[in-house]
Structure formats: C-alpha cells, structure tokens
Design a protein around this motif. Sequence first.
Motif, short mmCIF file in Angstrom:
data_model
loop_
_atom_site.label_atom_id
_atom_site.label_comp_id
_atom_site.label_asym_id
_atom_site.label_seq_id
_atom_site.Cartn_x
_atom_site.Cartn_y
_atom_site.Cartn_z
N ARG A 164 0.86 -1.19 0.00
CA ARG A 164 0.00 0.00 0.00
C ARG A 164 0.89 1.23 0.00
O ARG A 164 1.83 1.34 0.79
N ASP B 281 -1.99 7.08 -3.94
CA ASP B 281 -2.85 6.20 -3.14
C ASP B 281 -3.16 4.95 -3.96
O ASP B 281 -3.91 5.00 -4.93
N CYS C 55 -3.05 0.28 -3.66
CA CYS C 55 -2.75 -0.96 -2.96
C CYS C 55 -2.59 -2.03 -4.03
O CYS C 55 -3.52 -2.32 -4.78
N THR D 126 2.25 -1.09 4.40
CA THR D 126 2.08 0.31 4.03
C THR D 126 3.45 0.97 4.02
O THR D 126 4.18 0.93 5.01
#
Length: 162
Positions: A7, A12, A14, A90
Amino acid sequence: MSDLYRRRLIPDECLHLKNDHIIHISKDIIVTKWNTIHPKAEFSHGISMYCLNEGWKISKFFTSENKLKYIYCDIIDTDYNSLKDEYIFTDLLADVIIENSGFVKVVDLDELADACSNELISTSLLTASLHRLNNLLSIIYDGSFKDYIYKLDSYFSKDKEI
C-alpha cells in the motif's frame, strides 16, 4: 500461502504482490524474491526481507546481470488479516539507500512531509515512521546492519539463482 500487498500513500494505491515468491515466512520475518513490477534499466529483480517487528523492508536490487545495484530499505507498517492470511505493507515514505561503496542516503522525507501536510498519514504513523527510520540509521551507523544482510543472504544459496 499468504498474500502480500503493498500500500502506498503517494500515489494512493494498494497492489497485490502476486508474483513475489515467498521463500520464508515466520512471525518475525518474511523473505521474498521478485522481479520488478515496472521494468527499469538499472535493475530487474531482487530479494527482500520484511522485518515485521522493526518496521523495515530490506531489499537487495540486482541488475539483469545479477550484480548488486544497491540495498534499499523501506520504512513500513504491517497489517495482518489472519482470516484471509494476507499482509498489507504500508510504505511510510522514508527510505534509506545503501550504495555499494557504503554511502548511506536518506530519501523521500519530502514525501513524508507532504503526506503530513495533506493529511494522508496519521500522526501516529508519521511518528512511527520517524522512530523506525532513526532505529534503522542507528544500526547502519553502528555496524550491526550487516547482521540483517547476512540473515537475508542466508535464505539464498550461492548455487541458486536470485
């Protein structure tokens, strides 16, 4: 077998790392080998070790001739969903590059600042990113980072192609 996802905050997204091959998985580390998602002239493949307790991903990037380009360390946060057996890593934006010469370069702190300014990262993740970066730099500077590289390399024998 576990599913791995990367991610990113900027942009933005994933991404399912469906082509990464998991070599080892335990409660503390995950070791993978992979080919680049987006081909690059300077490197084509690599190996990575997710240090789950430390919040780092240590990767060795290789050229198509299998020569080490550099070591790249991502500061990460890990979420594990046991029902789906999936890990979401992330990228906390701050990165460290270790050149073959030993030169250490910290990069993308501007992205971390932008993510903070644009409220793309929580205060707790921003703080975690900076603490994890500091801890990583401390072990690089005190010389104990070589133990992590030794551990990563131990999963790949000399007769196996990386």
